[in-house]
Design a protein around this motif. Structure first.
Motif, PDB file in Angstrom:
ATOM      1  N   ALA A 277     -14.790   3.362  11.632  1.00 18.61           N
ATOM      2  CA  ALA A 277     -13.757   3.288  12.592  1.00 18.61           C
ATOM      3  C   ALA A 277     -13.406   4.124  13.286  1.00 18.61           C
ATOM      4  CB  ALA A 277     -12.922   3.784  11.663  1.00 18.61           C
ATOM      5  N   LYS A 278     -14.028   5.486  13.361  1.00 15.94           N
ATOM      6  CA  LYS A 278     -14.667   6.765  13.762  1.00 15.94           C
ATOM      7  C   LYS A 278     -15.123   6.291  15.289  1.00 15.94           C
ATOM      8  CE  LYS A 278     -14.553  10.309  10.777  1.00 15.94           C
ATOM      9  NZ  LYS A 278     -15.253  11.317   9.504  1.00 15.94           N
ATOM     10  N   ASN A 279     -16.266   5.424  15.156  1.00 15.40           N
ATOM     11  CA  ASN A 279     -17.081   4.179  16.197  1.00 15.40           C
ATOM     12  C   ASN A 279     -16.139   3.673  17.319  1.00 15.40           C
ATOM     13  OD1 ASN A 279     -19.295   6.469  15.514  1.00 15.40           O
ATOM     14  ND2 ASN A 279     -20.083   5.284  14.160  1.00 15.40           N
ATOM     15  N   GLY A 280     -15.017   3.122  16.554  1.00 19.58           N
ATOM     16  CA  GLY A 280     -14.076   2.355  17.163  1.00 19.58           C
ATOM     17  C   GLY A 280     -13.954   1.002  17.073  1.00 19.58           C
TER      18      GLY A 280
ATOM     19  N   LYS B 217     -12.423  -3.832  12.777  1.00 21.71           N
ATOM     20  CA  LYS B 217     -12.502  -4.955  12.236  1.00 21.71           C
ATOM     21  C   LYS B 217     -13.620  -5.134  11.277  1.00 21.71           C
ATOM     22  CE  LYS B 217     -13.274  -9.768  12.465  1.00 21.71           C
ATOM     23  NZ  LYS B 217     -14.442  -9.993  11.664  1.00 21.71           N
ATOM     24  N   GLU B 218     -15.084  -4.023  11.420  1.00 24.83           N
ATOM     25  CA  GLU B 218     -15.122  -3.861  10.232  1.00 24.83           C
ATOM     26  C   GLU B 218     -15.487  -2.787   9.426  1.00 24.83           C
ATOM     27  OE1 GLU B 218     -18.917  -4.313   8.221  1.00 24.83           O
ATOM     28  OE2 GLU B 218     -17.725  -5.825   9.655  1.00 24.83           O
ATOM     29  N   ALA B 219     -14.861  -1.704   9.915  1.00 23.70           N
ATOM     30  CA  ALA B 219     -13.951  -0.495   9.109  1.00 23.70           C
ATOM     31  C   ALA B 219     -12.980  -1.156   8.133  1.00 23.70           C
ATOM     32  CB  ALA B 219     -13.500   0.101   9.754  1.00 23.70           C
ATOM     33  N   ILE B 220     -12.257  -2.354   8.399  1.00 25.00           N
ATOM     34  CA  ILE B 220     -11.319  -2.875   8.186  1.00 25.00           C
ATOM     35  C   ILE B 220     -12.159  -4.215   6.646  1.00 25.00           C
ATOM     36  CG2 ILE B 220      -9.043  -4.261   7.394  1.00 25.00           C
ATOM     37  CD1 ILE B 220      -8.962  -3.430  10.296  1.00 25.00           C
ATOM     38  N   ASP B 221     -12.541  -4.520   6.709  1.00 30.01           N
ATOM     39  CA  ASP B 221     -13.077  -5.027   6.176  1.00 30.01           C
ATOM     40  C   ASP B 221     -14.329  -3.962   4.856  1.00 30.01           C
ATOM     41  OD1 ASP B 221     -12.722  -7.590   7.990  1.00 30.01           O
ATOM     42  OD2 ASP B 221     -14.590  -7.905   8.225  1.00 30.01           O
ATOM     43  N   GLN B 222     -14.479  -3.388   5.267  1.00 23.85           N
ATOM     44  CA  GLN B 222     -14.758  -1.757   4.567  1.00 23.85           C
ATOM     45  C   GLN B 222     -14.661  -1.666   2.922  1.00 23.85           C
ATOM     46  OE1 GLN B 222     -18.271  -1.994   4.331  1.00 23.85           O
ATOM     47  NE2 GLN B 222     -19.004  -2.662   5.568  1.00 23.85           N
ATOM     48  N   PHE B 223     -13.264  -1.510   3.741  1.00 21.72           N
ATOM     49  CA  PHE B 223     -12.170  -0.585   2.843  1.00 21.72           C
ATOM     50  C   PHE B 223     -12.023  -2.034   2.387  1.00 21.72           C
ATOM     51  CE2 PHE B 223     -10.651   2.082   6.167  1.00 21.72           C
ATOM     52  CZ  PHE B 223     -11.404   3.305   6.844  1.00 21.72           C
ATOM     53  N   GLN B 224     -11.037  -2.884   2.719  1.00 22.11           N
ATOM     54  CA  GLN B 224     -10.545  -4.145   1.713  1.00 22.11           C
ATOM     55  C   GLN B 224     -11.556  -4.525   0.906  1.00 22.11           C
ATOM     56  OE1 GLN B 224      -9.258  -6.774   5.096  1.00 22.11           O
ATOM     57  NE2 GLN B 224      -6.983  -6.003   4.500  1.00 22.11           N
ATOM     58  N   ALA B 225     -12.697  -4.406   0.881  1.00 26.28           N
ATOM     59  CA  ALA B 225     -13.530  -4.817  -0.458  1.00 26.28           C
ATOM     60  C   ALA B 225     -12.843  -4.260  -1.672  1.00 26.28           C
ATOM     61  CB  ALA B 225     -15.108  -4.675   0.563  1.00 26.28           C
TER      62      ALA B 225
ATOM     63  N   HIS C  53      -5.002   1.128   4.820  1.00 30.10           N
ATOM     64  CA  HIS C  53      -4.209   0.947   6.137  1.00 30.10           C
ATOM     65  C   HIS C  53      -4.259   2.693   5.809  1.00 30.10           C
ATOM     66  CE1 HIS C  53      -0.489   1.232   9.035  1.00 30.10           C
ATOM     67  NE2 HIS C  53      -0.180   2.365   8.396  1.00 30.10           N
ATOM     68  N   TYR C  54      -3.564   3.289   5.128  1.00 26.72           N
ATOM     69  CA  TYR C  54      -3.886   4.888   5.064  1.00 26.72           C
ATOM     70  C   TYR C  54      -5.540   5.838   5.284  1.00 26.72           C
ATOM     71  CZ  TYR C  54       0.052   5.178   2.440  1.00 26.72           C
ATOM     72  OH  TYR C  54       1.517   4.888   1.545  1.00 26.72           O
ATOM     73  N   ASN C  55      -6.635   4.641   5.117  1.00 25.80           N
ATOM     74  CA  ASN C  55      -7.739   5.361   5.005  1.00 25.80           C
ATOM     75  C   ASN C  55      -7.625   5.302   6.721  1.00 25.80           C
ATOM     76  OD1 ASN C  55      -9.724   6.189   3.259  1.00 25.80           O
ATOM     77  ND2 ASN C  55      -8.262   4.870   2.074  1.00 25.80           N
ATOM     78  N   LEU C  56      -7.300   3.879   7.081  1.00 31.07           N
ATOM     79  CA  LEU C  56      -7.869   3.927   8.631  1.00 31.07           C
ATOM     80  C   LEU C  56      -6.846   4.540   9.439  1.00 31.07           C
ATOM     81  CD1 LEU C  56      -9.343   1.609  10.942  1.00 31.07           C
ATOM     82  CD2 LEU C  56      -7.191   0.333  10.694  1.00 31.07           C
ATOM     83  N   ALA C  57      -5.487   5.048   8.968  1.00 31.13           N
ATOM     84  CA  ALA C  57      -4.726   6.113  10.210  1.00 31.13           C
ATOM     85  C   ALA C  57      -5.229   7.134   9.983  1.00 31.13           C
ATOM     86  CB  ALA C  57      -2.992   5.499   9.135  1.00 31.13           C
TER      87      ALA C  57
END
Length: 230
Positions: free
Chosen positions: A202-205, A208-216, A224-228
């Motif tokens: 997410a820090k690198n922009g 989409k891949e960040a959300i995939d990692q979180f949702q796993a 959402h909290y982590n991404l925000a």
């Protein structure tokens, strides 16, 4: 009525199941042990670790709350509670738990690492940098230490995540990514690796891949909290 011999037998079974990678059965065995001996703080920590690795954050938090209540002088009770709060997006609660862990053990490098993460997620970057410096001072050979730990524990679920985070602190993103991916390959539900890797992406922009990692490993709200926070 507490049955110490039977409780100890369940605890031994839980340790054996954990060592053979049968986490779900290990959690059940620990719960059976704690049903018979509910005041065993160290056992609650074991349950919390397993529940956290399985992505069951509420169960992990409850287990670590019991551990902190029953074994309040052990820093790992508070460190585990802090991680459960952090991954659920409750950063202030996480920070309070990490500070308690560091109060109990002023040289606890993991507590300093997590305080850096908690401060960073609340946009207090100068403070986060100071905590990172503290962590490096406490644990100058962290990379080698985590490599030895991984070898000794046969690919510990937390080992790869902590190794990756150390590489991030050293500004070596390729090595960090490799460590996180190795941990995920070993255990697709490796929460520490998934969350740390997601935050790095997410820090690198790469949202989409960040959300995939979180949702796993997290609920949509926790993801959402982590991404925000980035």
């Amino acid at each position: 009525k507490v049955k110490p011999d039977e409780a100890a037998a369940y605890a031994l079974l839980a340790e054996l199941l954990t060592a053979t990678g049968k986490s779900d059965k290990a959690i059940k065995a620990w719960n059976d042990a704690l049903r018979l001996a509910p005041t065993q703080g160290p056992w609650w920590r074991k349950v919390g670790e397993l529940q956290g690795q399985a992505g069951n954050l509420n169960e992990a938090r409850r287990a670590f709350e019991y551990a902190a209540k029953l074994d309040p002088t052990h820093p790992d009770s508070w460190l585990g509670l802090g991680r459960a709060h952090e991954y659920a997006g409750r950063f202030q609660e996480a920070e309070a738990a990490y500070r308690q862990a560091l109060k109990l053990d002023g040289k606890h490098p993991d507590a300093a690492h997590r305080l850096a993460a908690a401060a960073g997620k609340q946009n207090r970057y100068d403070e986060a940098l100071n905590w990172l410096k503290r962590a490096v001072e406490l644990y100058p050979n962290a990379v080698d230490a985590w490599k030895h730990y991984i070898a000794a524990t046969h690919n510990s679920a937390t080992g790869w995540g902590n190794l990756g985070f150390c590489y991030e602190l050293m500004r070596q993103p390729e090595q960090a990514e490799a460590a996180y991916k190795k941990g995920i390959d070993e255990d697709p539900k490796n929460q520490l690796c998934r969350v740390n890797y997601g935050l790095m992406l997410a820090k690198n922009g790469d949202t989409k891949e960040a959300i995939d990692q979180f949702q796993a490993v997290l609920t949509p709200a926790e993801a959402h909290y982590n991404l925000a926070s980035v």
